[in-house]
Design an enzyme around this catalytic site. Structure first.
Site, PDB file in Angstrom:
ATOM      1  N   ARG B  50       0.872  -1.172   0.000  1.00  0.00           N
ATOM      2  CA  ARG B  50       0.000   0.000   0.000  1.00  0.00           C
ATOM      3  C   ARG B  50       0.901   1.211   0.000  1.00  0.00           C
ATOM      4  O   ARG B  50       1.753   1.345   0.881  1.00  0.00           O
ATOM      5  CB  ARG B  50      -0.842   0.039   1.266  1.00  0.00           C
ATOM      6  CG  ARG B  50      -1.831  -1.087   1.346  1.00  0.00           C
ATOM      7  CD  ARG B  50      -2.560  -1.027   2.672  1.00  0.00           C
ATOM      8  NE  ARG B  50      -3.452  -2.174   2.792  1.00  0.00           N
ATOM      9  CZ  ARG B  50      -4.197  -2.427   3.863  1.00  0.00           C
ATOM     10  NH1 ARG B  50      -4.135  -1.608   4.903  1.00  0.00           N
ATOM     11  NH2 ARG B  50      -4.987  -3.476   3.892  1.00  0.00           N
ATOM     12  N   ASP B  52       1.229   5.380   0.229  1.00  0.00           N
ATOM     13  CA  ASP B  52       0.506   6.554   0.725  1.00  0.00           C
ATOM     14  C   ASP B  52       0.293   7.597  -0.362  1.00  0.00           C
ATOM     15  O   ASP B  52       0.896   7.529  -1.423  1.00  0.00           O
ATOM     16  CB  ASP B  52       1.338   7.223   1.832  1.00  0.00           C
ATOM     17  CG  ASP B  52       1.053   6.609   3.187  1.00  0.00           C
ATOM     18  OD1 ASP B  52      -0.048   6.070   3.379  1.00  0.00           O
ATOM     19  OD2 ASP B  52       1.948   6.670   4.052  1.00  0.00           O
ATOM     20  N   TYR B 111      11.983  -0.465  -1.647  1.00  0.00           N
ATOM     21  CA  TYR B 111      11.685   0.942  -1.909  1.00  0.00           C
ATOM     22  C   TYR B 111      12.974   1.692  -2.197  1.00  0.00           C
ATOM     23  O   TYR B 111      14.058   1.291  -1.748  1.00  0.00           O
ATOM     24  CB  TYR B 111      11.048   1.599  -0.670  1.00  0.00           C
ATOM     25  CG  TYR B 111       9.617   1.236  -0.412  1.00  0.00           C
ATOM     26  CD1 TYR B 111       8.585   2.014  -0.923  1.00  0.00           C
ATOM     27  CD2 TYR B 111       9.283   0.131   0.371  1.00  0.00           C
ATOM     28  CE1 TYR B 111       7.257   1.699  -0.664  1.00  0.00           C
ATOM     29  CE2 TYR B 111       7.960  -0.198   0.632  1.00  0.00           C
ATOM     30  CZ  TYR B 111       6.947   0.593   0.110  1.00  0.00           C
ATOM     31  OH  TYR B 111       5.635   0.282   0.363  1.00  0.00           O
ATOM     32  N   ARG B 198       9.796   6.339   5.251  1.00  0.00           N
ATOM     33  CA  ARG B 198       9.900   7.803   5.348  1.00  0.00           C
ATOM     34  C   ARG B 198      10.477   8.220   6.701  1.00  0.00           C
ATOM     35  O   ARG B 198      11.228   9.205   6.795  1.00  0.00           O
ATOM     36  CB  ARG B 198       8.533   8.442   5.122  1.00  0.00           C
ATOM     37  CG  ARG B 198       8.070   8.319   3.670  1.00  0.00           C
ATOM     38  CD  ARG B 198       6.609   8.689   3.508  1.00  0.00           C
ATOM     39  NE  ARG B 198       6.320   9.987   4.094  1.00  0.00           N
ATOM     40  CZ  ARG B 198       5.099  10.442   4.348  1.00  0.00           C
ATOM     41  NH1 ARG B 198       4.041   9.674   4.086  1.00  0.00           N
ATOM     42  NH2 ARG B 198       4.924  11.628   4.857  1.00  0.00           N
TER      43      ARG B 198
END
Lengths: 251, 251
Positions: B50, B52, B111, B198
């Site tokens: 998922r 953001d 990522y 993040r």
């Protein structure tokens, strides 16, 4: 008077081109407005090249003359503060002698053209590449491109709006290579005619797709006839990447 | 019933995230609408991860189940035609067995976080990188990051909205390196907590700027306290780059 040599990076999408226009936003207007906001002076931006609407720059060179005591680094910072949020930034700034002229001292310009060659349309690169779904033979494009190198009458590859006195130019280099899904065309010359890079890339794309024989690029050049142009590549794949200056004019 | 495994690329900017939302555009809604337009069926998109609001994907993996005779290549072409002009594209499509599940078969996620480290703000990369003007020490960031590798309670690096049952995760890899003006953070794990990447990148940026000692990353981790988080990096520098599947589930 201080002459500030500026290196500009910009996304061409929201602009009608580098050069100031009467009724449309331009990179020149954005930078000149920022110079006025910082110094209170109306200075004219002189740039190494003119880019069309939608064409990008990674390192356009330009200069402005202003009466100011601001140091180059503070000038760069202040200009960038005023340029936000428009997608134009000053990536380098130096004080130079007034014998240095961004346009007239420039001895070479280099462009890169970016093609995204895959079935799916661009997403993150939308507006920054030319998406071509049909598989391109980059090696065939590279071979065909070599016919363009050297001194030629580039009338076939020249916009009807081109204001250059002569259609004769010397192309120093043009190469085509594949990097994954991308096909990149890199080219350099002392100067280019209006639409010359996009016109060359358009014809090379036809070769890459197999719609043109490799030799047809040389034939189109020899014809010196705009009607022989196969295709003008769209502006949003084109990047001004480098302006060259003689050693004595480097700083 | 045919299960289509899709590889999705998207620009996260115009979306409230991958997952469907009541009152905001999502990647899931865009793809499910396209599936309906092509097949006339309401299918649910199942994705490996998922993302953001604002987070991008270079190769998100997902699947949909539909009753159709359409071949995978035509499915991809038709979905892309319906997805335009939204910045989401299907870059690959295959028919797979129903034992393959984009989310539950996935054994690893990777990522990449992109920082543009220079004084000038981003232009062509605006909305696609985190612009940091202060010089970053990428080597110090890389050293500090190694404290995060392994099995840990990542409470410090977890959003208060995180719905995971446990804050314990195993981080397989995190590296930081400089590439010109860019500083790139690459990380991989079986799965991540909400905001984990993040949050890790935000603290590493503080190390890079010299505002945090390198050892403080390990201290923050050990504290298992969200109040110890230094900074949450903005979403627009983050890219989902890879979903891994076991060999028997590859196609």
């Amino acid at each position: 008077m201080t002459r500030f040599a500026l290196t500009l990076e910009y996304d061409g999408a929201p602009f009608a081109g580098l050069q100031r226009q009467a009724n449309a936003p331009s990179v020149q207007e954005a930078v000149e407005d920022a110079v006025f906001a910082v110094t209170g002076q109306h200075a004219t931006l002189h740039a190494a090249g003119r880019t069309d609407a939608g064409v990008h720059a990674l390192a356009m060179r330009a200069h402005v003359d202003v009466e100011t005591a601001i140091a180059p680094f503070r000038m760069m910072e202040a200009l960038n503060a005023h340029l936000r949020p428009r997608p134009v930034a000053v990536t380098a700034c130096a004080a130079v002698g007034d014998q240095w002229h961004a346009r007239f001292s420039c001895t070479g310009r280099a462009y890169e053209y970016r093609i995204l060659n895959r079935r799916a349309p661009p997403t993150l690169d939308a507006g920054r590449v030319w998406g071509i779904g049909r598989p391109l033979d980059a090696d065939a494009m590279d071979r065909a491109a070599q016919a363009l190198v050297g001194k030629h009458d580039f009338t076939t590859f020249r916009s009807v709006q081109c204001q250059a006195a002569s259609p004769v130019k010397t192309l120093d280099r043009i190469t085509v290579h594949r990097a994954g899904e991308r096909v990149l065309v890199e080219t350099a010359a002392r100067s280019f005619l209006h639409h010359q890079v996009r016109s060359m890339v358009g014809c090379l794309a036809l070769v890459g797709m197999g719609r043109w024989e490799e030799s047809r690029v040389a034939d189109a050049l020899a014809a010196r006839d705009r009607q022989q142009l196969g295709l003008n590549a769209p502006p949003h794949g084109l990047y001004f990447v480098h302006a060259a200056y003689p050693p004595e004019d480097r700083f």
